[in-house]
Design an enzyme around this catalytic site. Sequence first.
Site, PDB file in Angstrom:
ATOM      1  CE  LYS A  86       1.971   8.571 -11.891  1.00 33.89           C
ATOM      2  NZ  LYS A  86       2.216   7.012 -12.220  1.00 33.89           N
TER       3      LYS A  86
HETATM    4  C1  E4P Z   1       1.284   5.013 -14.829  1.00 36.41           C
HETATM    5  O1  E4P Z   1       2.287   5.819 -14.434  1.00 36.41           O
HETATM    6  C2  E4P Z   1       0.656   3.942 -13.964  1.00 36.41           C
HETATM    7  O2  E4P Z   1       1.522   3.632 -13.083  1.00 36.41           O
HETATM    8  C3  E4P Z   1       0.249   2.566 -14.782  1.00 36.41           C
HETATM    9  O3  E4P Z   1       0.820   2.788 -16.075  1.00 36.41           O
HETATM   10  C4  E4P Z   1      -0.925   2.441 -14.582  1.00 36.41           C
HETATM   11  O4  E4P Z   1      -1.644   1.284 -15.457  1.00 36.41           O
HETATM   12  P1  E4P Z   1      -2.146  -0.025 -15.029  1.00 36.41           P
HETATM   13  O5  E4P Z   1      -2.530  -0.226 -13.742  1.00 36.41           O
HETATM   14  O6  E4P Z   1      -3.158  -0.443 -16.011  1.00 36.41           O
HETATM   15  O7  E4P Z   1      -0.805  -0.830 -15.426  1.00 36.41           O
END
Ligand code: E4P
Length: 226
Positions: A86
Amino acid sequence: MRYFIDSADLSKVEYVLERFPCDGVTTNPAILARETDDPAKALREIRDLIGDTRTLFAQVTASDYDGMIREAEILKSNLGPAFSVKIPATAEGLRAMTKLAKEGYSVTATAIYSVQQVLLCAKAGADYVAPYVTHIDNLCVDSAEIVGNMAKLLAYHAPRTQVLAASFRVPEQVNRAILAGAGAVTIRPEMFDMLIESTGTDTEIEGFEKTWKEKFGKNGISDFFK
Ligand code: E4P
């Protein structure tokens, strides 16, 4: 349609994995910081749990090109084979995505808010682009409309890149993202039960049990095949 589990909590991931047909696990630096003292150990344990074919996602923590490349190499060599790195959708990130995609990495462009970020990351070679649905909704912008535009433009310009919608708080957001064209979603472990549960289904099951028991008592259906 791909479903991923957004967590680094081993027991929660295990709970979901045993029940739901999932394609892997996504993490980010905040998830790892919240859920473990040892990110490498946690990621290795998740890999062992999900096996070699489900995809594990881990994010670089560096924000510069050289740091991102170095971290991507270390993550992949420790967490492969089904691994997606990522990379945040920044200018440095685009540069890193381009190099990593050329080298055969699966790349997920993350922390996405806009259609232009999606198109640029797709052009740089990202396999997935991850819009943060709740964070977009929090800006009083309709995330489903944005996700729909992303999916439509990708289908036309970069069909190999999929929208991996992320950051959900309620099932309706998941429905709307999928209806808008997201090909993948990543969901907190706690939300999976909410996606399958229905009071209507519970009532139907109670009805089946009552009618069956009235006629056959304690016998289950297999008892009649003995
Ligand atoms: C996506 O891969 C992220 O890990 C995640 O969904 C981030 O969002 P949040 O912190 O609002 O849950």
